[in-house]
Design an enzyme around this catalytic site. Sequence first.
Site, mmCIF file in Angstrom:
data_model
loop_
_atom_site.group_PDB
_atom_site.id
_atom_site.type_symbol
_atom_site.label_atom_id
_atom_site.label_comp_id
_atom_site.label_asym_id
_atom_site.label_seq_id
_atom_site.Cartn_x
_atom_site.Cartn_y
_atom_site.Cartn_z
ATOM 1 C CE LYS A 1 -3.584 2.088 2.933
ATOM 2 N NZ LYS A 1 -4.688 2.130 1.953
ATOM 3 C CG HIS B 1 -28.231 1.176 1.913
ATOM 4 N ND1 HIS B 1 -28.529 1.718 0.691
ATOM 5 C CD2 HIS B 1 -26.891 1.027 1.942
ATOM 6 C CE1 HIS B 1 -27.399 1.889 0.014
ATOM 7 N NE2 HIS B 1 -26.387 1.474 0.752
ATOM 8 C CG HIS C 1 -19.184 4.321 -5.722
ATOM 9 N ND1 HIS C 1 -20.435 3.759 -5.667
ATOM 10 C CD2 HIS C 1 -18.534 3.902 -4.611
ATOM 11 C CE1 HIS C 1 -20.532 3.010 -4.584
ATOM 12 N NE2 HIS C 1 -19.393 3.087 -3.917
HETATM 13 N N1 GLN Z 1 -25.044 3.775 6.367
HETATM 14 C C1 GLN Z 1 -23.825 3.478 5.684
HETATM 15 C C2 GLN Z 1 -23.204 4.760 5.138
HETATM 16 O O1 GLN Z 1 -23.921 5.614 4.761
HETATM 17 C C3 GLN Z 1 -24.046 2.493 4.555
HETATM 18 C C4 GLN Z 1 -22.764 2.073 3.901
HETATM 19 C C5 GLN Z 1 -22.909 0.944 2.891
HETATM 20 O O2 GLN Z 1 -23.969 0.651 2.401
HETATM 21 N N2 GLN Z 1 -21.863 0.307 2.533
HETATM 22 O O3 GLN Z 1 -22.006 4.889 5.068
HETATM 23 ZN ZN ZN Z 2 -24.399 1.276 0.335
#
Ligand code: GLN
Ligand code: ZN
Length: 741
Positions: free
Chosen positions: A18, A621, A674
């Site tokens: 790294k 999520h 992203h």
């Molecule tokens: N609640 C988390 C965030 O907002 C969800 C992250 C994820 O889904 N990887 O960072």
């Molecule tokens: Zn996510």
Amino acid sequence: MRTYAYGYPRLGRKREYKTLIEGFWAGKIPEAELIAGLEALEAERLETYRRFVDGFPAGEMSLYDPMLDTALILGLYPNGGRLEDYFALARGERALELTKWFNTNYHYLVPEIPFFGGKPPAFRLAWNKPLEAFRKAPDGFPYVIGPYTFLRLSKGYPPEAFGALLRALLPAYAELFRSLKAAGAAMIHVDEPAWAMDVPPEHVTLLREAYAVLGREADLLVFTYYDSVDFLEQLYDLPLRGVGLDLRHGEENLEAIRRSGFPADKILIAGVVDGRNVWKTDLQEAARRIEALRQWTSAEIWISNAGPLYHLPVTVEAENRLDAALRERIAFAAERLMELRLLKGLMTGEGAEEARRWNTFVHPVDRWHRPEVRERVSQLRPEDFSRGLPYAERIRLQRERLPLPLFPTTTIGSFPQTEDLRRARTAYRAGKLSEAEYRAIIRERIQHVIRIQEELGLDVLVHGEFERSDMVEFFAERLEGFAFTQHGWILSYGTRVYRPPILYGDVSRPRPMTVEEIAYAQSLTDKPVKGMLTGPVTMLAWSFVREDIPVREVAFQVALAIQDEVRDLETAGIRVIQIDEPAFRERAPLKRRRWPEYFDWAVKAFRLASRARPETQIHTHMCYSEFNEIIEYIDALDADVISIEATRSRGEVIGAFERHRYERQIGPGVYDVHSPAVPAPESMEAIIERAVRVIPVENVWVNPDCGLKTRRWEEVIPALRNMVWTAQHLRERYRTAVPTP
Ligand code: GLN
Ligand code: ZN
């Protein structure tokens, strides 16, 4: 009896990999120094192999990812040998897509295969990386990813082109193998983990055809891992020198060999020490397995790891803060090599005593067990997995309590974590900042993010997750039964590393974990603030998990701990709680036939964790877009609202909901977190418009794809402003279309 190992981490004991590569990116390390540094690191890796085992591959080192290397070996992308060109494919604007490697948390770069007008590209041996590596380490077997795995994990071509593409790959592979043989390689290490996936019969025919050709060019050792090979017997008449099998995660391999033996003219490379988990191998039991194999075949047997070792940190040696009993019971990559040596000693009678000593540490210690936790899990009844009221009735209660507009807006949880915040956390952990000072900083951030969300006009607010560096680590640190390493880093992708916690004992929650911050955030606003938790499946998927009790029991323990937190949040007046499960799909077994068992406990664990009062709105999520195949399991979670990734596929994922009647609320992500780009309202609107064609308008939420942790404030503010504007605009348009509930 020979030992063979592969996949030893390239990261280095001190994360040199790294440091070198990121130093080069930052312009702090010149190219020559990077190359020399990586060569030294590789030399050290090879030395480690040499110290412990009889055989190993040459050429596993990569500047970023072995799949990208394979694409370049095969001439898929122009490669003038310049580092900038290589890294341009790995990161930056033109980078290839990153995807999870099988069901692990390592991400590879997905090669895209151009397939214009039904014609495969002209693959050719453009870069003989394996030969270069072999010249430097002639005692190793040249390493390459095999054609089936390469193709199966690439994208951009129609499924019916698979056969033509595989055939088109053969001349390049044949030339590679010939050149290696000519250079003196006795055998070649060919990685084919995709053979452990569900392989359709027509693919078996195709890969048999391919290896009937390739196997004549050189002596190939084909390595499979992560699961069993369903068509093992169909490999027996192929001209392969040896086959590597996972006997830890591929029990059925053993069954197949018991049933139909294994050809005497091939080497059976028996993967008996685990490459994916950290518990010391029961060497006596492993020896018994190998003895059993010897009954069923007269083939030469090598003992090996059961999967690449890079899913493990480098060594336990440096972990001097770990509880001694735990430290004695775990093995990282270096210790796996040690195990192979000990196992050989045990089987040949030389050094059997040492192996027996090792074996005294393969059972958990009593004080890791907490009877009250076991009791609580054993007392669970079917109603513990249910919210009590069906969704349709819950939603009425929730709507009364949460006056939300049509197309409610929210975010996924985290907001930008700036450098000064990270510095404060490091200082706090090092004891240079007092608890009170650190808490004051977090509170100040929460105030700031609440004010910003109010100004933007978001409907359901979050507290921003500033106190968390990692969504699993944060909770693991607050639960009993988890331990932490100091140096146990593993690669997640490229040069990105993380440190999985070790779930070693019964899990419970000694005290509330998130209530203080969430309640504080709620005290600053009249709008609802969402409680933010990590779900049980993700907690397990991103940790090293004990194996002395069934995984479903471990999951239920974690779920109950989260449920305790849900209860406390409710008591503190929190009306909306999100339980993230980004690893829900990833944790699924490679083979479909094992899905029902997995999803049964995974769904139940989530339901247990989310067993809130009916009037509490439960969100979940997930951030990936292949929902089609798991939609029924998502439905079974019985969450009130789910937010999902949708931007990169321009709302494609909504197609899953077209085919499956989905009654609950959904927030298709309208903002790709992203990318640094600020999305235009039109692109956001397009995704929502697509959603409302299949999902009732009153069920659609507007939110980003994922958390905003890695973004910058300058990007986030305008993007969210556009998002809120889009929602308001849509409200105008649809207001009359919806009956008031
Ligand atoms: N609640 C988390 C965030 O907002 C969800 C992250 C994820 O889904 N990887 O960072
Ligand atoms: Zn996510």
